[in-house]
Design a protein around this motif. Structure first.
Motif, PDB file in Angstrom:
ATOM      1  N   TYR A  51       0.827  -1.208   0.000  1.00 45.26           N
ATOM      2  CA  TYR A  51       0.000   0.000   0.000  1.00 45.26           C
ATOM      3  C   TYR A  51       0.864   1.262   0.000  1.00 45.26           C
ATOM      4  CZ  TYR A  51      -4.355  -2.541   0.666  1.00 45.26           C
ATOM      5  OH  TYR A  51      -5.434  -3.356   0.512  1.00 45.26           O
ATOM      6  N   THR A  52       1.999   1.224   0.657  1.00 45.39           N
ATOM      7  CA  THR A  52       2.902   2.377   0.652  1.00 45.39           C
ATOM      8  C   THR A  52       3.418   2.634  -0.759  1.00 45.39           C
ATOM      9  OG1 THR A  52       3.552   1.897   2.927  1.00 45.39           O
ATOM     10  CG2 THR A  52       5.019   3.308   1.640  1.00 45.39           C
ATOM     11  N   LEU A  54       1.943   1.770  -3.525  1.00 41.52           N
ATOM     12  CA  LEU A  54       0.799   2.232  -4.315  1.00 41.52           C
ATOM     13  C   LEU A  54       0.541   3.719  -4.073  1.00 41.52           C
ATOM     14  CD1 LEU A  54      -1.550   1.413  -6.206  1.00 41.52           C
ATOM     15  CD2 LEU A  54      -2.894   1.019  -4.137  1.00 41.52           C
ATOM     16  N   VAL A  55       0.636   4.167  -2.837  1.00 42.67           N
ATOM     17  CA  VAL A  55       0.427   5.586  -2.524  1.00 42.67           C
ATOM     18  C   VAL A  55       1.492   6.444  -3.200  1.00 42.67           C
ATOM     19  CG1 VAL A  55       0.540   7.283  -0.659  1.00 42.67           C
ATOM     20  CG2 VAL A  55      -0.853   5.240  -0.393  1.00 42.67           C
ATOM     21  N   PHE A  56       2.753   6.015  -3.158  1.00 42.61           N
ATOM     22  CA  PHE A  56       3.803   6.785  -3.807  1.00 42.61           C
ATOM     23  C   PHE A  56       3.605   6.857  -5.321  1.00 42.61           C
ATOM     24  CE2 PHE A  56       6.743   5.852  -0.068  1.00 42.61           C
ATOM     25  CZ  PHE A  56       6.584   7.127   0.446  1.00 42.61           C
ATOM     26  N   MET A  58       0.749   6.481  -7.054  1.00 47.06           N
ATOM     27  CA  MET A  58      -0.427   7.285  -7.383  1.00 47.06           C
ATOM     28  C   MET A  58      -0.180   8.773  -7.101  1.00 47.06           C
ATOM     29  SD  MET A  58      -2.327   5.128  -8.754  1.00 47.06           S
ATOM     30  CE  MET A  58      -3.858   5.968  -8.957  1.00 47.06           C
ATOM     31  N   SER A  59       0.567   9.079  -6.039  1.00 40.96           N
ATOM     32  CA  SER A  59       0.905  10.480  -5.754  1.00 40.96           C
ATOM     33  C   SER A  59       1.784  11.046  -6.865  1.00 40.96           C
ATOM     34  CB  SER A  59       1.632  10.596  -4.414  1.00 40.96           C
ATOM     35  OG  SER A  59       0.790  10.196  -3.368  1.00 40.96           O
ATOM     36  N   CYS A  61       1.839  10.047  -9.982  1.00 40.08           N
ATOM     37  CA  CYS A  61       0.977  10.244 -11.162  1.00 40.08           C
ATOM     38  C   CYS A  61       0.140  11.508 -11.021  1.00 40.08           C
ATOM     39  CB  CYS A  61       0.068   9.032 -11.363  1.00 40.08           C
ATOM     40  SG  CYS A  61       0.925   7.555 -11.901  1.00 40.08           S
ATOM     41  N   TYR A  62      -0.387  11.764  -9.846  1.00 43.22           N
ATOM     42  CA  TYR A  62      -1.207  12.941  -9.626  1.00 43.22           C
ATOM     43  C   TYR A  62      -0.382  14.219  -9.766  1.00 43.22           C
ATOM     44  CZ  TYR A  62      -4.357  16.230  -7.345  1.00 43.22           C
ATOM     45  OH  TYR A  62      -5.151  17.307  -7.066  1.00 43.22           O
TER      46      TYR A  62
END
Length: 73
Positions: A51-52, A54-56, A58-59, A61-62
């Protein structure tokens, strides 16, 4: 209490039970609990790491989308 009375009580308490089998089951249960806890900890750690990551991603990409869209406008 004499020796015969103690032996009779012990036999009554352990009727239809194998003491060796009970000891083996007890040790197996203890080892099973240790293995279960180790696997639960391993899976929990892997899930946190996934999950960590995935957060990095997606962040990133954003933030990338924000920087690209702001240069077009």
């Amino acid at each position: 209490m004499n020796k015969d009375e103690i032996l009779a009580k012990s036999r009554a308490e352990n009727r239809n039970k194998d003491v060796y089998e009970q000891e083996v089951i007890k040790q197996a249960s203890q080892k099973a609990v240790v293995v279960q806890m180790a696997l639960a900890t391993l899976f929990f750690a892997i899930q946190i790491i996934a999950y960590t990551i995935l957060v990095f991603v997606m962040s990133g990409c954003y933030i990338y989308d924000l920087s690209v869209s702001s240069t077009i406008l």
